[in-house]
Design an enzyme around this catalytic site. Structure first.
Site, PDB file in Angstrom:
ATOM      1  N   PRO A   1       0.850  -1.304   0.090  1.00 49.55           N
ATOM      2  CG  PRO A   1       0.317  -0.764   2.276  1.00 49.55           C
ATOM      3  CD  PRO A   1       0.816  -1.984   1.323  1.00 49.55           C
ATOM      4  CB  CYS A   2       0.150   4.735  -0.956  1.00 48.10           C
ATOM      5  SG  CYS A   2      -0.940   5.627   0.040  1.00 48.10           S
ATOM      6  N   PRO A   3       2.294   4.533   1.556  1.00 48.75           N
ATOM      7  CG  PRO A   3       4.010   5.854   2.548  1.00 48.75           C
ATOM      8  CD  PRO A   3       2.732   5.075   2.822  1.00 48.75           C
TER       9      PRO A   3
END
Lengths: 74, 358
Positions: free
Chosen positions: A10-12
């Site tokens: 997942p981001c970041p």
């Protein structure tokens, strides 16, 4: 070309991996980041702008996951 | 509010004392059905009419152009959809609020054209192209950038982020506002439809006082919304100047944190809000870390689940979408409160970056 597998991160996280690994390529060489996180499409170009690296563009990995290409400038 | 560390007034401003006072009085007097003819009904009707008059005066519009809806979103939906004939071509800013985008998506007959924005989030006034209806916000809800007062013909202006704080942009055919964003109660929106404009109720009709809306009017809340709006407009020269200067301080201080992007127009903007993004920082992690230190701040990031799309506003601006915070000041925000926030922010960012090895 070195390819970072960021599938499922997942981001970041994809941007963090990019920042860590960019030093593994020579200046002028391209690093590829394969990431299915939708934020990567915006954040990898933004990272390049903020960190003064070149965003080359995007294509697709063999499995259809977006692959972002970054050229190390410094 | 004040020194309590609440920095999310752009999501909802604490109730203005003028609204509380007006609503408390109206709760006892405004219970009856304003359509009826008996004395309690006339009281309710009088309160509703007073609220409409006060809103019209505060906004500089005609009384018969003002409707009270059940929310800002409802005002957006009614205001925009009521302007759109079948098959209309609609040009809209890429950074419109999702209420606008969802309303447009609800009508598959429309031809939509998304107008790109520059790095500050502003549309190019010279490149609106052709359209039947233009949908353009007065100011952006996430980054605060004020859009130009442009557009000829039929124009819908979403003023939910700005109503009361700054004057309406000229040239609207219909416009929408949201009371809890200016210190009125939640559950009240303001719909403006310019006199003489071709507008049709897009939803089932209702036999109420005002044919543009449906359902039994929340009379006390409408009065509270109106009282708060009047007060906010009367106070805004002072409040805006103070907030604008405090946000300038925040922008300058945040820009000194390494690998940080402060987004939105630095000058032509809403007075009370600013958005910035930190490289390598998870949006939820920073919201949590600040909450533990007593600060309540919103984030436009979607780092919590990879299936969630990032903010379409930040994406359209080409801004960094992760590690995002939106700080917005209440009308009582003080220098002390801002200084306390700025004192902890760099360490919070550094801590989160350390945790991920950056």
């Amino acid at each position: 070309m070195i390819e970072l597998d960021c599938r499922g991160l997942p981001c970041p996280r994809p941007v963090i991996e990019l920042a860590r690994q960019i030093l593994a390529v020579e200046v002028g060489e391209v690093l590829a980041v394969v990431a299915d996180d939708p934020a990567a499409a915006y954040d990898i170009p933004a990272w390049c702008r903020m960190r003064e690296q070149e965003y080359v563009g995007a294509d697709l990995a063999d499995d259809g996951v977006p692959r972002y290409l970054v050229r190390r400038l410094g | 509010m004040g020194d309590g560390g609440y920095l999310d007034s752009a999501s909802s401003e604490p109730l203005h004392p003028a609204a509380r006072e007006a609503m408390l009085a109206a709760l006892d007097q405004g219970y009856a059905d304003p359509r009826r003819l008996h004395p309690p009904a006339r009281n309710a009707r009088l309160i509703l009419d007073n609220a409409r008059e006060a809103v019209a005066e505060a906004l500089g519009v005609r009384r018969d152009e003002v409707s009270f809806t059940s929310s800002g979103t409802d005002a957006v939906h009614r205001g925009l959809l009521g302007l759109l004939p079948p098959g209309a071509t609609v040009a809209h800013a890429a950074v419109e609020h999702s209420a606008v985008l969802h309303a447009l998506a609800w009508r598959p007959d429309l031809k939509l054209r998304s107008l790109p924005v520059d790095a500050t989030g502003r549309v190019d006034a010279e490149r609106l192209g052709t359209y039947d209806v233009l949908a353009l916000q007065d100011a952006n809800h996430e980054v605060g950038t004020i859009q130009p007062a442009v557009g000829v013909g039929t124009v819908f202006r979403d003023a939910c982020a700005s109503m009361g704080r700054v004057p309406l942009r000229e040239g609207w055919s219909a416009a929408a506002g949201s009371a809890h964003k200016w210190g009125g109660p939640a559950g009240v929106g303001v719909l403006l439809v310019r006199q003489g404009v071709r507008w049709r109720n897009p939803f089932p009709a209702d036999d109420r006082v005002d044919g543009r809306v449906s359902g039994f009017e929340n009379v006390p809340a409408a009065l509270g919304a109106a009282a708060a709006l009047q007060a906010v407009v009367a106070e805004r020269d002072l409040v805006n100047a103070r907030q604008h200067a405090l946000v300038d301080r925040i922008r300058a201080a945040v820009a000194r944190i390494p690998d940080t992007e402060v987004v939105g127009d630095a000058v032509v903007r809403l007075p009370h809000l600013v958005t910035f993004s930190f490289l390598y920082v998870d949006g939820e992690a920073i919201v949590d870390a600040l909450a533990r230190r007593g600060f309540s701040v919103a984030s436009g990031s979607a780092c919590t689940a990879s299936t969630l799309e990032p903010s379409h506003v930040l994406a359209a601006m080409g801004a960094l979408t992760h590690g995002n915070l939106r700080v917005s000041l209440t009308r009582d925000a003080t220098e002390t409160e801002v200084n306390a926030f700025l004192a902890v922010l760099p360490e919070v960012v550094a801590e989160i970056r350390r945790d991920v090895g950056m």
